[in-house]
Design a protein around this motif. Structure first.
Motif, PDB file in Angstrom:
ATOM      1  N   LEU A 198       0.707  -0.883  -0.006  1.00 23.32           N
ATOM      2  CA  LEU A 198      -0.314   0.052   0.484  1.00 23.32           C
ATOM      3  C   LEU A 198       1.013   1.161   0.512  1.00 23.32           C
ATOM      4  CD1 LEU A 198      -2.664  -0.797   2.627  1.00 23.32           C
ATOM      5  CD2 LEU A 198      -3.167  -0.300  -0.316  1.00 23.32           C
ATOM      6  N   ASN A 199       2.076   1.417   0.658  1.00 24.02           N
ATOM      7  CA  ASN A 199       2.808   2.859   0.274  1.00 24.02           C
ATOM      8  C   ASN A 199       3.630   2.546  -0.785  1.00 24.02           C
ATOM      9  OD1 ASN A 199       2.541   3.485   3.466  1.00 24.02           O
ATOM     10  ND2 ASN A 199       3.547   1.564   3.829  1.00 24.02           N
ATOM     11  N   GLN A 200       3.714   1.031  -1.150  1.00 23.80           N
ATOM     12  CA  GLN A 200       4.460   1.894  -2.631  1.00 23.80           C
ATOM     13  C   GLN A 200       3.024   2.005  -3.641  1.00 23.80           C
ATOM     14  OE1 GLN A 200       7.266   1.064  -2.299  1.00 23.80           O
ATOM     15  NE2 GLN A 200       7.552   0.248  -4.360  1.00 23.80           N
ATOM     16  N   ALA A 201       1.631   1.717  -3.413  1.00 24.33           N
ATOM     17  CA  ALA A 201       0.746   2.404  -4.036  1.00 24.33           C
ATOM     18  C   ALA A 201       0.938   4.144  -4.013  1.00 24.33           C
ATOM     19  CB  ALA A 201      -0.695   1.481  -3.885  1.00 24.33           C
ATOM     20  N   LYS A 202       1.019   4.474  -2.289  1.00 22.49           N
ATOM     21  CA  LYS A 202       0.522   5.604  -2.103  1.00 22.49           C
ATOM     22  C   LYS A 202       1.628   6.936  -3.034  1.00 22.49           C
ATOM     23  CE  LYS A 202       1.190   7.969   2.178  1.00 22.49           C
ATOM     24  NZ  LYS A 202       1.165   8.812   3.853  1.00 22.49           N
ATOM     25  N   SER A 203       2.944   6.104  -2.879  1.00 22.24           N
ATOM     26  CA  SER A 203       4.349   6.923  -3.481  1.00 22.24           C
ATOM     27  C   SER A 203       3.933   6.723  -5.294  1.00 22.24           C
ATOM     28  CB  SER A 203       5.626   6.258  -3.410  1.00 22.24           C
ATOM     29  OG  SER A 203       5.802   5.988  -2.412  1.00 22.24           O
ATOM     30  N   SER A 204       3.346   5.859  -5.476  1.00 24.55           N
ATOM     31  CA  SER A 204       3.005   5.725  -7.165  1.00 24.55           C
ATOM     32  C   SER A 204       1.514   6.761  -7.071  1.00 24.55           C
ATOM     33  CB  SER A 204       2.552   4.667  -7.584  1.00 24.55           C
ATOM     34  OG  SER A 204       3.612   3.620  -7.559  1.00 24.55           O
ATOM     35  N   LEU A 205       0.596   7.079  -6.701  1.00 24.62           N
ATOM     36  CA  LEU A 205      -0.390   7.792  -6.164  1.00 24.62           C
ATOM     37  C   LEU A 205       0.372   9.599  -6.657  1.00 24.62           C
ATOM     38  CD1 LEU A 205      -2.845   8.827  -6.965  1.00 24.62           C
ATOM     39  CD2 LEU A 205      -3.527   8.771  -4.172  1.00 24.62           C
ATOM     40  N   GLU A 206       1.855   9.754  -5.518  1.00 22.56           N
ATOM     41  CA  GLU A 206       1.630  10.950  -5.034  1.00 22.56           C
ATOM     42  C   GLU A 206       3.097  11.028  -6.291  1.00 22.56           C
ATOM     43  OE1 GLU A 206       3.831  10.401  -1.618  1.00 22.56           O
ATOM     44  OE2 GLU A 206       2.345  10.298  -0.234  1.00 22.56           O
ATOM     45  N   ARG A 207       3.647  10.174  -7.083  1.00 25.90           N
ATOM     46  CA  ARG A 207       4.778  10.540  -8.602  1.00 25.90           C
ATOM     47  C   ARG A 207       3.278  11.259  -9.160  1.00 25.90           C
ATOM     48  NH1 ARG A 207       6.982   6.564 -12.010  1.00 25.90           N
ATOM     49  NH2 ARG A 207       6.257   4.972  -9.986  1.00 25.90           N
ATOM     50  N   ILE A 208       2.355  11.182  -9.678  1.00 26.95           N
ATOM     51  CA  ILE A 208       0.613  11.108 -11.085  1.00 26.95           C
ATOM     52  C   ILE A 208       0.754  12.477  -9.462  1.00 26.95           C
ATOM     53  CG2 ILE A 208      -0.940  11.040 -11.781  1.00 26.95           C
ATOM     54  CD1 ILE A 208      -0.677   7.958 -11.012  1.00 26.95           C
ATOM     55  N   GLU A 209       0.284  13.122  -8.553  1.00 29.35           N
ATOM     56  CA  GLU A 209      -0.289  14.243  -8.454  1.00 29.35           C
ATOM     57  C   GLU A 209       1.031  15.247  -8.257  1.00 29.35           C
ATOM     58  OE1 GLU A 209      -1.900  12.848  -4.434  1.00 29.35           O
ATOM     59  OE2 GLU A 209      -3.436  12.496  -5.011  1.00 29.35           O
ATOM     60  N   ASN A 210       1.703  15.010  -8.415  1.00 29.63           N
ATOM     61  CA  ASN A 210       2.846  16.224  -7.670  1.00 29.63           C
ATOM     62  C   ASN A 210       3.029  16.683  -9.751  1.00 29.63           C
ATOM     63  OD1 ASN A 210       3.594  15.806  -5.307  1.00 29.63           O
ATOM     64  ND2 ASN A 210       4.921  14.096  -5.698  1.00 29.63           N
ATOM     65  N   ALA A 211       3.196  15.428 -10.567  1.00 33.23           N
ATOM     66  CA  ALA A 211       3.068  15.814 -12.134  1.00 33.23           C
ATOM     67  C   ALA A 211       2.066  16.813 -12.509  1.00 33.23           C
ATOM     68  CB  ALA A 211       3.659  14.720 -13.004  1.00 33.23           C
ATOM     69  N   LEU A 212       0.521  16.375 -11.722  1.00 34.86           N
ATOM     70  CA  LEU A 212      -0.924  17.082 -12.088  1.00 34.86           C
ATOM     71  C   LEU A 212      -0.051  18.775 -11.384  1.00 34.86           C
ATOM     72  CD1 LEU A 212      -3.452  14.830 -12.024  1.00 34.86           C
ATOM     73  CD2 LEU A 212      -2.282  15.881 -14.237  1.00 34.86           C
ATOM     74  N   LEU A 213       0.500  18.726 -10.056  1.00 32.08           N
ATOM     75  CA  LEU A 213       0.156  19.922  -9.906  1.00 32.08           C
ATOM     76  C   LEU A 213       1.308  20.251 -10.128  1.00 32.08           C
ATOM     77  CD1 LEU A 213       0.812  19.421  -5.787  1.00 32.08           C
ATOM     78  CD2 LEU A 213      -1.118  20.323  -7.316  1.00 32.08           C
TER      79      LEU A 213
END
Length: 405
Positions: free
Chosen positions: A307-322
């Motif tokens: 789940l922490n791996q998935a959290k990091s992956s989601l943050e990558r997407i969100e940071n790029a969108l920001l």
């Protein structure tokens, strides 16, 4: 062309809907005697994704998911707490919707409950008796598996195999030990309804046959559920539905794999991680990304690490969108980056995504295409400012990712 692994045929089949441009889906929902566990999240998220993808591809989808609100476990829970069975069912149905909302699961078009479809169930049982596929014994009604020559076609088992390996209710009155209950005579302390065979309640398997027929007809496109439902539940649904209604029933049978804890199926390990507990630690989008990160037919290992791996992956997407949002809000530079490479990757990524999802809903490969695009988006944003053309490409990329995710 969308292709689906069909449990019934045992191979990947080209999807051909009953009605052109439309998809009809029935997915087995939970038995509401407790809050749902992490294993229940997998079919909920996956089949929601299947529905969304069909819509993305231009289909009109009718999605039905039931609640089993009359069941031994519900009755036991209600007796243990000293409250009515429907109090228990309503409590956990409300709890189900709370966690589904947190997971971003769209509401089904219809959520039929067993307790509100007793007439449909009785009518189907009557039909099976009249056609000679079922028989009554002292207020109980059983389906006669010997009468359906295709019994076992979904699970690929013979009757002898099933009898040896199944959990069978001991009842010497039955014509065949594998015959299963369509109607159960009332016992003290249980809810009951009136029927031609006396007061009682439905068996488990008949409910989905009756409710899918009520909302989707004799033949519909996709029947979904967990792998554990192939036998006996879905096997019995096929027997009941084909013999009572005469249609194809479901054309495509889709089954998701198990979620394991510590390398074992939850049912064997005795560990049931309630989804609401997981949501206390991880937001719903993380759990959704975790579930979709593996092919739906493969088993998954549940752990905080995953789940922490998935959290990091989601943050990558969100940071790029920001970053993209900030770049779009900045001044346009006439000789700024035109993002030509990003435009190429956007095109190839969207094609790869469709190719992956068309091939039996391979969400893992589909997500890979999205992360490839996110990587290129970050590269495009490394420069000073964007040209007008560059901004247009970045906006198209952002809109695409937001729409897909």
């Amino acid at each position: 062309m969308i292709k689906i692994y069909n449990t019934l045929s045992g191979k990947v089949d080209e999807f051909k809907p009953v009605r052109e441009g439309e998809v009809s889906m029935y997915v087995c929902g939970p038995t509401v005697y407790n809050y749902i566990h992490i294993g229940n999240a997998r079919p909920a998220i996956f089949f929601d994704t299947v529905r969304r993808y069909f819509e993305y591809r231009g289909y009109k989808v009718k999605y039905v998911q039931n609640f089993t609100d009359v069941d031994d476990k519900i009755i036991n829970t209600s007796n243990g707490e000293g409250v009515s069975w429907d109090t228990i069912a309503n409590r956990y149905i409300d709890g189900y919707f709370e966690v589904m909302d947190a997971l971003g699961v769209q509401r089904a078009d219809t959520y039929p409950r067993v307790s509100t479809h007793i007439e449909d169930i009785i009518e189907m049982i009557n039909t099976l008796i009249e056609k000679g596929y079922a028989y009554e014994l002292d207020g109980d009604v059983y389906y006669s598996v010997d009468k359906f020559e295709h019994y076992g076609e979904l699970s690929g088992r013979t009757l002898d195999d099933m009898e040896a390996g199944a959990r069978i209710e001991v009842d010497g009155r039955k014509q065949n030990p594998m015959d299963f209950a369509l109607w159960k005579a009332a016992k003290p302390g249980e809810p009951y309804w009136e029927s031609p065979w006396g007061n009682g309640r439905p068996g488990w398997h008949i409910e989905c046959s009756a409710m899918s027929h009520r909302y989707l007809g004799d033949t519909f496109d996709i029947h979904g559920g967990g792998q554990d439902l192939i036998f006996p539940h879905h096997e019995n649904e096929i027997a009941q539905s084909k013999c009572s209604c005469g249609g194809e029933f479901a054309r495509y049978w889709m089954h998701n794999g198990y979620i394991n804890i510590n390398g074992e199926k939850m049912s064997k390990s005795g560990t049931f991680m309630l989804l609401r507990q997981v949501l206390d630690q991880f937001e719903g989008r993380v759990i959704r990304l975790f579930i979709l990160g593996a092919h739906y037919r493969k088993p998954m290992d549940f752990s905080n690490y995953e789940l922490n791996q998935a959290k990091s992956s989601l943050e990558r997407i969100e940071n790029a969108l920001l970053r993209a949002k900030d770049a779009l809000a900045a001044d346009t530079k006439e000789d700024g980056a035109d993002c030509a490479e990003l435009a190429e990757v956007l095109k190839s990524s969207s094609e790869k995504f469709v190719t992956a999802m068309d091939d039996d809903f391979n969400t893992a490969q589909g997500l890979g295409a999205i992360f490839e695009l996110i990587k290129e988006l970050n590269k495009a944003l490394e420069g000073d400012k964007l040209s007008a053309k560059g901004k247009e490409t970045v906006k198209e990329t952002v809109d695409y990712v937001v729409n897909i995710m």
